[in-house]
Design an enzyme around this catalytic site. Structure first.
Site, short mmCIF file in Angstrom:
data_model
loop_
_atom_site.label_atom_id
_atom_site.label_comp_id
_atom_site.label_asym_id
_atom_site.label_seq_id
_atom_site.Cartn_x
_atom_site.Cartn_y
_atom_site.Cartn_z
N GLY A 46 6.26 -7.81 -5.87
CA GLY A 46 6.52 -6.40 -5.61
C GLY A 46 6.71 -6.15 -4.12
CD GLN A 51 4.81 -4.40 1.06
OE1 GLN A 51 5.25 -4.14 -0.05
NE2 GLN A 51 4.18 -5.53 1.35
CB CYS A 92 -0.38 -7.64 0.21
SG CYS A 92 0.72 -6.39 0.89
CG LEU A 93 5.41 -10.22 -0.24
CD1 LEU A 93 6.83 -9.75 -0.55
CD2 LEU A 93 5.33 -11.73 -0.20
CG HIS A 134 -0.53 -4.03 -4.32
ND1 HIS A 134 -1.49 -4.91 -3.88
CD2 HIS A 134 0.46 -4.06 -3.38
CE1 HIS A 134 -1.11 -5.43 -2.71
NE2 HIS A 134 0.07 -4.94 -2.39
CD GLU A 135 4.17 -3.54 -4.30
OE1 GLU A 135 4.44 -3.11 -3.16
OE2 GLU A 135 3.74 -4.70 -4.48
CG HIS A 138 2.27 -1.21 0.08
ND1 HIS A 138 1.70 -1.63 1.27
CD2 HIS A 138 2.26 -2.29 -0.73
CE1 HIS A 138 1.35 -2.90 1.17
NE2 HIS A 138 1.68 -3.33 -0.03
NI NI Z 1 1.46 -5.25 -0.85
#
Ligand code: NI
Length: 169
Positions: A46, A51, A92-93, A134-135, A138
């Protein structure tokens, strides 16, 4: 198509609250396509626009094994959450190499526009439900490590700053 640079925690820009997408136009579709390419390249499941430093309410997700089932959520809104919550391991990226447990609703219903600007409701459980929550965090400027204890979070901050220094040198 282009790969977009991903912001790394503790970059303060990750805490900017995203604003709604006004119109799903060519500009937004180009962003969706770049975000999908960036997510697949980074082997993530995701990615939120926040991000990649675009502070609009837009998320791309693909939780399929084959990496061929992209889900695009524009202006997502949770219309239902399950009574039950569970701890799940998340990564998480924007916080590479860090995995920890966060409590999330077991299942959610999310209403959002797709890349064609059509409103849809998605019923999600399992990994998809966790990923959506989670997204969506963000988009509110929240990174998953903010659910952890201050001690853990500070350790992660120190580790991330060190990694980023090493990358620059
Ligand atoms: Ni993330």
């Amino acid at each position: 198509m282009a790969l977009l640079p991903i912001l790394c925690y503790p970059d303060p820009k990750l805490h900017i609250v995203a604003s709604p997408v006004q119109t799903v136009d060519g500009h937004i579709r180009a962003l969706v396509s770049d975000m999908l390419e960036t997510m697949y390249e980074a082997k993530g499941i995701g990615l939120a626009a926040s991000q990649v430093d675009v502070h609009k309410r837009l998320i791309v997700i693909d939780v399929s094994e084959e990496r061929n089932a992209p889900l695009v959520l524009i202006n997502p809104d949770l219309s239902w959450t399950s009574p039950g919550k569970h701890l799940n391991e998340e990564g998480c990226l924007s916080v590479p190499g860090i995995y920890d447990s966060v409590e999330r609703f077991d299942a959610v219903k999310v209403t959002a526009m797709d890349a064609g600007g059509v409103w849809r409701t998605v019923d999600a459980d399992g990994v998809l439900a966790v990923c959506i929550q989670h997204e969506m965090d963000h988009l509110m400027g929240k990174v998953f490590v903010e659910y952890l204890s201050p001690l853990k979070r500070n350790r992660i901050k120190t580790k991330m700053r060190k990694l980023q220094r090493e990358d620059r040198d």
